[in-house]
Write an enzyme that holds these catalytic residues in place. Structure first.
Site, PDB file in Angstrom:
ATOM      1  N   LYS A   1     -44.749 -20.923  34.157  1.00 46.65           N
ATOM      2  CA  LYS A   1     -44.540 -22.376  34.070  1.00 46.65           C
ATOM      3  C   LYS A   1     -43.071 -22.749  34.303  1.00 46.65           C
ATOM      4  O   LYS A   1     -42.789 -23.722  34.974  1.00 46.65           O
ATOM      5  CB  LYS A   1     -44.958 -22.914  32.683  1.00 46.65           C
ATOM      6  CG  LYS A   1     -46.420 -22.709  32.355  1.00 46.65           C
ATOM      7  CD  LYS A   1     -46.812 -23.449  31.079  1.00 46.65           C
ATOM      8  CE  LYS A   1     -46.117 -22.963  29.815  1.00 46.65           C
ATOM      9  NZ  LYS A   1     -46.404 -21.563  29.451  1.00 46.65           N
TER      10      LYS A   1
ATOM     11  N   ARG B   1     -48.321 -28.654  23.384  1.00 46.91           N
ATOM     12  CA  ARG B   1     -48.889 -27.333  23.115  1.00 46.91           C
ATOM     13  C   ARG B   1     -49.985 -27.405  22.053  1.00 46.91           C
ATOM     14  O   ARG B   1     -50.564 -26.379  21.719  1.00 46.91           O
ATOM     15  CB  ARG B   1     -47.774 -26.435  22.610  1.00 46.91           C
ATOM     16  CG  ARG B   1     -47.515 -25.188  23.479  1.00 46.91           C
ATOM     17  CD  ARG B   1     -46.347 -24.493  22.855  1.00 46.91           C
ATOM     18  NE  ARG B   1     -46.047 -23.188  23.313  1.00 46.91           N
ATOM     19  CZ  ARG B   1     -45.058 -22.889  24.136  1.00 46.91           C
ATOM     20  NH1 ARG B   1     -44.347 -23.836  24.702  1.00 46.91           N
ATOM     21  NH2 ARG B   1     -44.793 -21.630  24.416  1.00 46.91           N
TER      22      ARG B   1
ATOM     23  N   ARG C   1     -39.525  -8.072  30.804  1.00 43.77           N
ATOM     24  CA  ARG C   1     -38.445  -8.966  31.242  1.00 43.77           C
ATOM     25  C   ARG C   1     -37.157  -8.660  30.467  1.00 43.77           C
ATOM     26  O   ARG C   1     -37.157  -8.638  29.243  1.00 43.77           O
ATOM     27  CB  ARG C   1     -38.932 -10.384  30.937  1.00 43.77           C
ATOM     28  CG  ARG C   1     -38.178 -11.488  31.531  1.00 43.77           C
ATOM     29  CD  ARG C   1     -39.003 -12.755  31.523  1.00 43.77           C
ATOM     30  NE  ARG C   1     -39.204 -13.310  30.194  1.00 43.77           N
ATOM     31  CZ  ARG C   1     -39.691 -14.521  29.976  1.00 43.77           C
ATOM     32  NH1 ARG C   1     -40.032 -15.284  30.984  1.00 43.77           N
ATOM     33  NH2 ARG C   1     -39.843 -14.971  28.747  1.00 43.77           N
TER      34      ARG C   1
ATOM     35  N   ARG D   1     -35.457 -10.782  25.246  1.00 40.78           N
ATOM     36  CA  ARG D   1     -35.642 -11.882  24.302  1.00 40.78           C
ATOM     37  C   ARG D   1     -36.468 -11.375  23.143  1.00 40.78           C
ATOM     38  O   ARG D   1     -37.454 -10.674  23.349  1.00 40.78           O
ATOM     39  CB  ARG D   1     -36.396 -13.021  25.005  1.00 40.78           C
ATOM     40  CG  ARG D   1     -35.571 -14.211  25.363  1.00 40.78           C
ATOM     41  CD  ARG D   1     -36.301 -15.146  26.282  1.00 40.78           C
ATOM     42  NE  ARG D   1     -37.469 -15.789  25.671  1.00 40.78           N
ATOM     43  CZ  ARG D   1     -38.183 -16.756  26.258  1.00 40.78           C
ATOM     44  NH1 ARG D   1     -37.839 -17.179  27.454  1.00 40.78           N
ATOM     45  NH2 ARG D   1     -39.227 -17.285  25.670  1.00 40.78           N
TER      46      ARG D   1
ATOM     47  N   ARG E   1     -47.855 -14.573  20.339  1.00 41.03           N
ATOM     48  CA  ARG E   1     -47.752 -15.792  21.158  1.00 41.03           C
ATOM     49  C   ARG E   1     -49.063 -16.048  21.899  1.00 41.03           C
ATOM     50  O   ARG E   1     -49.487 -17.188  22.055  1.00 41.03           O
ATOM     51  CB  ARG E   1     -46.596 -15.665  22.164  1.00 41.03           C
ATOM     52  CG  ARG E   1     -45.231 -15.782  21.505  1.00 41.03           C
ATOM     53  CD  ARG E   1     -44.122 -15.316  22.429  1.00 41.03           C
ATOM     54  NE  ARG E   1     -43.826 -16.247  23.505  1.00 41.03           N
ATOM     55  CZ  ARG E   1     -43.095 -15.930  24.564  1.00 41.03           C
ATOM     56  NH1 ARG E   1     -42.601 -14.713  24.708  1.00 41.03           N
ATOM     57  NH2 ARG E   1     -42.858 -16.828  25.496  1.00 41.03           N
TER      58      ARG E   1
HETATM   59  P1  AMP Z   1     -41.535 -20.989  25.560  1.00 39.16           P
HETATM   60  O1  AMP Z   1     -40.259 -20.577  26.177  1.00 39.16           O
HETATM   61  O2  AMP Z   1     -42.131 -22.247  26.145  1.00 39.16           O
HETATM   62  O3  AMP Z   1     -42.559 -19.870  25.518  1.00 39.16           O
HETATM   63  O4  AMP Z   1     -41.212 -21.372  24.041  1.00 39.16           O
HETATM   64  C1  AMP Z   1     -40.608 -20.430  23.161  1.00 39.16           C
HETATM   65  C2  AMP Z   1     -40.983 -20.752  21.729  1.00 39.16           C
HETATM   66  O5  AMP Z   1     -40.504 -22.073  21.386  1.00 39.16           O
HETATM   67  C3  AMP Z   1     -42.480 -20.814  21.443  1.00 39.16           C
HETATM   68  O6  AMP Z   1     -43.030 -19.535  21.186  1.00 39.16           O
HETATM   69  C4  AMP Z   1     -42.503 -21.711  20.198  1.00 39.16           C
HETATM   70  O7  AMP Z   1     -42.088 -21.018  19.041  1.00 39.16           O
HETATM   71  C5  AMP Z   1     -41.421 -22.729  20.523  1.00 39.16           C
HETATM   72  N1  AMP Z   1     -41.994 -23.891  21.256  1.00 39.16           N
HETATM   73  C6  AMP Z   1     -41.748 -24.257  22.545  1.00 39.16           C
HETATM   74  N2  AMP Z   1     -42.433 -25.355  22.872  1.00 39.16           N
HETATM   75  C7  AMP Z   1     -43.133 -25.718  21.770  1.00 39.16           C
HETATM   76  C8  AMP Z   1     -44.048 -26.766  21.489  1.00 39.16           C
HETATM   77  N3  AMP Z   1     -44.399 -27.677  22.413  1.00 39.16           N
HETATM   78  N4  AMP Z   1     -44.594 -26.809  20.237  1.00 39.16           N
HETATM   79  C9  AMP Z   1     -44.257 -25.920  19.296  1.00 39.16           C
HETATM   80  N5  AMP Z   1     -43.419 -24.904  19.505  1.00 39.16           N
HETATM   81  C10 AMP Z   1     -42.853 -24.780  20.739  1.00 39.16           C
END
Ligand code: AMP
Length: 216
Positions: free
Chosen positions: A13, A88, A127, A160, A171
């Site tokens: 994404k 989300r 990664r 990360r 996740r």
């Molecule tokens: P991502 O890089 O989009 O995978 O986001 C990394 C982490 O940020 C996720 O595993 C969540 O802990 C938090 N996060 C990102 N976007 C959201 C969201 N829309 N709602 C809740 N937590 C989020």
């Protein structure tokens, strides 16, 4: 255009939305990137979010909604946006819909990037990035010349915390429980197109563009 990219972590994404936003002259709004920046600056929100992020669970809806609605309502997003990682959960999607209804312009399209758990888990856990210049490598798909070391500056690469295998597995569990129901939510609104995200980046991008043009 106002777009949402949906899909599991590791579906691509981030890469796809930033390219798409560039082409559409829209802003790319990644909730994950915004939260990582908040963490880096150790703001109150960043400090609150870090425990959830490191555990692979979701930051509470009210915090995320406040953060993202603020960005979406800002002047730079008035010409269009690509949302990446938000919404989300169903309450986040409803909060977003309410806000956009007030602003008078609803979501044009939601592109759901479908990708198998095994494929995304391999992408994420392999990664590694350079903490100095930010360059990203993958141990199988784009390995550094010397294992564990940045090609450009020789700094030791880091993973990360949320790309560690146990956190990735959490996740994905969170994705299936909380985020996957959004596919039906947006299908019911008639704005959803699902595409196969297991392919190469350029192929997936072409499918997203076709979906946005209504040929998906
Ligand atoms: P991502 O890089 O989009 O995978 O986001 C990394 C982490 O940020 C996720 O595993 C969540 O802990 C938090 N996060 C990102 N976007 C959201 C969201 N829309 N709602 C809740 N937590 C989020």
């Amino acid at each position: 255009m106002r777009l949402v990219l949906l899909g599991p972590p590791g579906a691509g994404k981030g890469t796809q939305s930033s390219r798409l936003a560039g082409e559409l002259k829209a802003v790319h709004l990644s909730s994950g990137d915004i939260l990582r920046a908040e963490r880096k600056s150790q703001t109150d929100l960043g400090k609150l979010a870090q425990g959830y992020m490191d555990a692979g669970s979701l930051v509470p809806d009210d915090l995320i909604l406040r953060m993202m609605i603020g960005r979406i309502s800002g002047p730079d997003a008035s010409g269009g946006f690509v949302l990446d990682g938000f919404p989300r959960t169903i309450p986040q999607a409803k909060g977003l819909d309410e806000r956009l209804a007030k602003l008078g312009h609803p979501i044009d399209r939601v592109v759901n990037i479908e990708a198998d758990d095994a494929v995304v888990a391999r992408r994420l856990t392999g990664r590694w990035s350079c903490p100095k210049d930010g360059r990203v490598f993958h141990e199988s798909y784009s390995p550094p010349k010397r294992k564990g070391v940045c090609d450009l500056c020789g700094t030791a690469l880091v993973r990360r915390k949320d790309d560690e295998p146990q956190v990735v597995s959490q996740r994905l569990t969170t994705y299936h429980a909380e985020t996957r129901p959004l596919v039906e939510y947006y299908r019911g609104r008639g704005v959803l197109t699902s595409i196969d995200g297991n392919a190469e980046i350029d192929d997936v991008y072409a499918r997203i563009v076709a979906a946005c043009r209504g040929n998906g």
